[in-house]
Each structure stands twice: as structure tokens, then as C-alpha cells.
Design a protein around this motif. Structure first.
Motif, PDB file in Angstrom:
ATOM      1  N   UNK A   5      52.951 -25.651  39.962  1.00 41.03           N
ATOM      2  CA  UNK A   5      52.906 -24.531  40.900  1.00 41.03           C
ATOM      3  C   UNK A   5      53.283 -24.952  42.318  1.00 41.03           C
ATOM      4  N   UNK A   6      53.828 -26.154  42.477  1.00 36.46           N
ATOM      5  CA  UNK A   6      54.181 -26.627  43.820  1.00 36.46           C
ATOM      6  C   UNK A   6      55.234 -25.741  44.476  1.00 36.46           C
ATOM      7  N   UNK A   7      56.056 -25.053  43.675  1.00 37.00           N
ATOM      8  CA  UNK A   7      57.048 -24.136  44.242  1.00 37.00           C
ATOM      9  C   UNK A   7      56.376 -23.014  45.040  1.00 37.00           C
ATOM     10  N   UNK A   8      55.137 -22.693  44.703  1.00 34.89           N
ATOM     11  CA  UNK A   8      54.389 -21.678  45.451  1.00 34.89           C
ATOM     12  C   UNK A   8      53.813 -22.267  46.736  1.00 34.89           C
ATOM     13  N   UNK A  19      47.069 -21.932  45.841  1.00 36.50           N
ATOM     14  CA  UNK A  19      46.003 -22.920  45.606  1.00 36.50           C
ATOM     15  C   UNK A  19      45.216 -22.578  44.347  1.00 36.50           C
ATOM     16  N   UNK A  20      44.970 -21.304  44.124  1.00 32.87           N
ATOM     17  CA  UNK A  20      44.225 -20.888  42.928  1.00 32.87           C
ATOM     18  C   UNK A  20      44.993 -21.242  41.656  1.00 32.87           C
ATOM     19  N   UNK A  21      46.316 -21.106  41.696  1.00 36.79           N
ATOM     20  CA  UNK A  21      47.140 -21.477  40.541  1.00 36.79           C
ATOM     21  C   UNK A  21      47.056 -22.978  40.282  1.00 36.79           C
ATOM     22  N   UNK A  22      47.158 -23.771  41.341  1.00 38.66           N
ATOM     23  CA  UNK A  22      47.088 -25.230  41.199  1.00 38.66           C
ATOM     24  C   UNK A  22      45.701 -25.659  40.706  1.00 38.66           C
ATOM     25  N   UNK A  36      40.864 -21.090  31.596  1.00 43.94           N
ATOM     26  CA  UNK A  36      41.045 -19.662  31.307  1.00 43.94           C
ATOM     27  C   UNK A  36      40.468 -18.799  32.424  1.00 43.94           C
ATOM     28  N   UNK A  37      39.301 -19.160  32.896  1.00 46.12           N
ATOM     29  CA  UNK A  37      38.651 -18.396  33.971  1.00 46.12           C
ATOM     30  C   UNK A  37      39.453 -18.499  35.266  1.00 46.12           C
ATOM     31  N   UNK A  38      39.861 -19.702  35.608  1.00 44.67           N
ATOM     32  CA  UNK A  38      40.596 -19.900  36.857  1.00 44.67           C
ATOM     33  C   UNK A  38      42.004 -19.326  36.784  1.00 44.67           C
ATOM     34  N   UNK A  39      42.607 -19.301  35.622  1.00 50.87           N
ATOM     35  CA  UNK A  39      43.921 -18.666  35.468  1.00 50.87           C
ATOM     36  C   UNK A  39      43.813 -17.165  35.706  1.00 50.87           C
ATOM     37  N   UNK A  40      42.765 -16.577  35.172  1.00 48.96           N
ATOM     38  CA  UNK A  40      42.547 -15.144  35.382  1.00 48.96           C
ATOM     39  C   UNK A  40      42.323 -14.853  36.861  1.00 48.96           C
ATOM     40  N   UNK A  41      41.537 -15.697  37.509  1.00 50.61           N
ATOM     41  CA  UNK A  41      41.289 -15.536  38.954  1.00 50.61           C
ATOM     42  C   UNK A  41      42.589 -15.637  39.740  1.00 50.61           C
ATOM     43  N   UNK A  42      43.410 -16.628  39.424  1.00 47.61           N
ATOM     44  CA  UNK A  42      44.689 -16.805  40.120  1.00 47.61           C
ATOM     45  C   UNK A  42      45.598 -15.601  39.880  1.00 47.61           C
ATOM     46  N   UNK A  43      45.609 -15.095  38.659  1.00 44.53           N
ATOM     47  CA  UNK A  43      46.402 -13.907  38.349  1.00 44.53           C
ATOM     48  C   UNK A  43      45.949 -12.732  39.212  1.00 44.53           C
ATOM     49  N   UNK A  44      44.658 -12.531  39.297  1.00 38.88           N
ATOM     50  CA  UNK A  44      44.140 -11.416  40.088  1.00 38.88           C
ATOM     51  C   UNK A  44      44.557 -11.544  41.555  1.00 38.88           C
ATOM     52  N   UNK A  45      44.469 -12.745  42.098  1.00 38.34           N
ATOM     53  CA  UNK A  45      44.895 -12.958  43.482  1.00 38.34           C
ATOM     54  C   UNK A  45      46.390 -12.685  43.651  1.00 38.34           C
ATOM     55  N   UNK A 113      50.776 -21.277  31.221  1.00 44.49           N
ATOM     56  CA  UNK A 113      52.210 -21.011  31.079  1.00 44.49           C
ATOM     57  C   UNK A 113      52.529 -19.571  31.486  1.00 44.49           C
ATOM     58  N   UNK A 114      51.716 -18.639  31.004  1.00 41.70           N
ATOM     59  CA  UNK A 114      51.919 -17.230  31.338  1.00 41.70           C
ATOM     60  C   UNK A 114      51.761 -16.993  32.835  1.00 41.70           C
ATOM     61  N   UNK A 115      50.780 -17.653  33.437  1.00 48.07           N
ATOM     62  CA  UNK A 115      50.577 -17.550  34.884  1.00 48.07           C
ATOM     63  C   UNK A 115      51.801 -18.086  35.622  1.00 48.07           C
ATOM     64  N   UNK A 116      52.329 -19.177  35.152  1.00 50.97           N
ATOM     65  CA  UNK A 116      53.518 -19.758  35.767  1.00 50.97           C
ATOM     66  C   UNK A 116      54.697 -18.782  35.664  1.00 50.97           C
TER      67      UNK A 116
END
Length: 124
Positions: A5-8, A19-22, A36-45, A113-116
């Protein structure tokens, strides 16, 4: 090791969710459930950032993640191939929080992967 996620992180406008994605990615070393929990959080953000950044998006009456991703203006905006992966992230994150069954490592990696894929679409 560099984050996928460094491109972000290189673009200040994405600071609200980069940062949430990383963090979600790094958490794979802890447990798949945490990922799974943190991916969902990053998606929401990321989704909320998109709503704040695009005036074409109409905020629904309820601004929870499920309502946001099912809003017609959101569905019309995103690449349709992203909807299923977005729902996967939400479902797995909710499962990790509300179910006693463990999240498998492969499921957590797919969520990342889906988050990316979604955040790469945002960048484009």
C-alpha cells in the motif's frame, strides 16, 4: 519490507486511509482475524474518503458502511467488478468480530488483496 500500500502513502490526499491499509497488511503476522477486522476498517475509511472527495456521491440516510456501499450513486461510480470484493471485505470483517469461528489465513489474504484492488482503483 515495503508495503503493498506504499503507493497510497506517497500521496498526501490518501493519508486518511493509507495508514489503515498498511496496518491491515502488517497484521497478517499477528492473526488472520485481526487482518480481517483491520481490512474492513481500512475499507470503511477509504469509502468515507471517497464520499467526502466526490460530490457526485449522495450520502444515504444512514452512513454506515453497508449503506454507503449499497447507495446507488456509489454503485454507479465504482467499477462493477469491485462490488463483490468490497462485500467480501465487509462480510469477513463482520465474521471476525461476531463469530467464534476463526478466520483462515487465505481468507485474510484475499481480504487484503480485495482492499488493494479497491484502493488502486481509487488512485486511478
Amino acid at each position: 519490507m515495503a508495503s503493498n500500500f506504499s503507493f497510497l502513502e506517497q500521496n498526501q490526499q490518501f493519508a486518511g486511509f493509507a495508514r489503515a491499509c498498511a496496518e491491515a497488511e502488517k497484521s497478517i503476522a499477528v492473526t488472520p482475524s485481526t487482518t480481517a477486522i483491520l481490512s474492513r476498517r481500512a475499507l470503511e475509511l477509504a469509502v468515507k474518503w471517497l464520499y467526502a472527495s466526490d460530490s457526485a456521491l449522495k450520502v444515504p440516510y444512514q452512513d454506515n458502511l453497508s449503506s454507503l456501499i449499497h447507495e446507488r450513486s456509489f454503485l454507479d461510480l465504482i467499477d462493477q467488478s469491485l462490488f463483490s470484493p468490497i462485500k467480501y471485505i465487509v462480510k469477513l470483517g463482520n465474521h471476525a468480530v461476531h463469530s467464534p469461528a476463526p478466520v483462515k489465513r487465505g481468507e485474510a489474504i484475499l481480504s487484503l488483496y480485495n482492499l488493494h484492488q479497491f484502493t488502486a482503483w481509487i488512485r486511478r
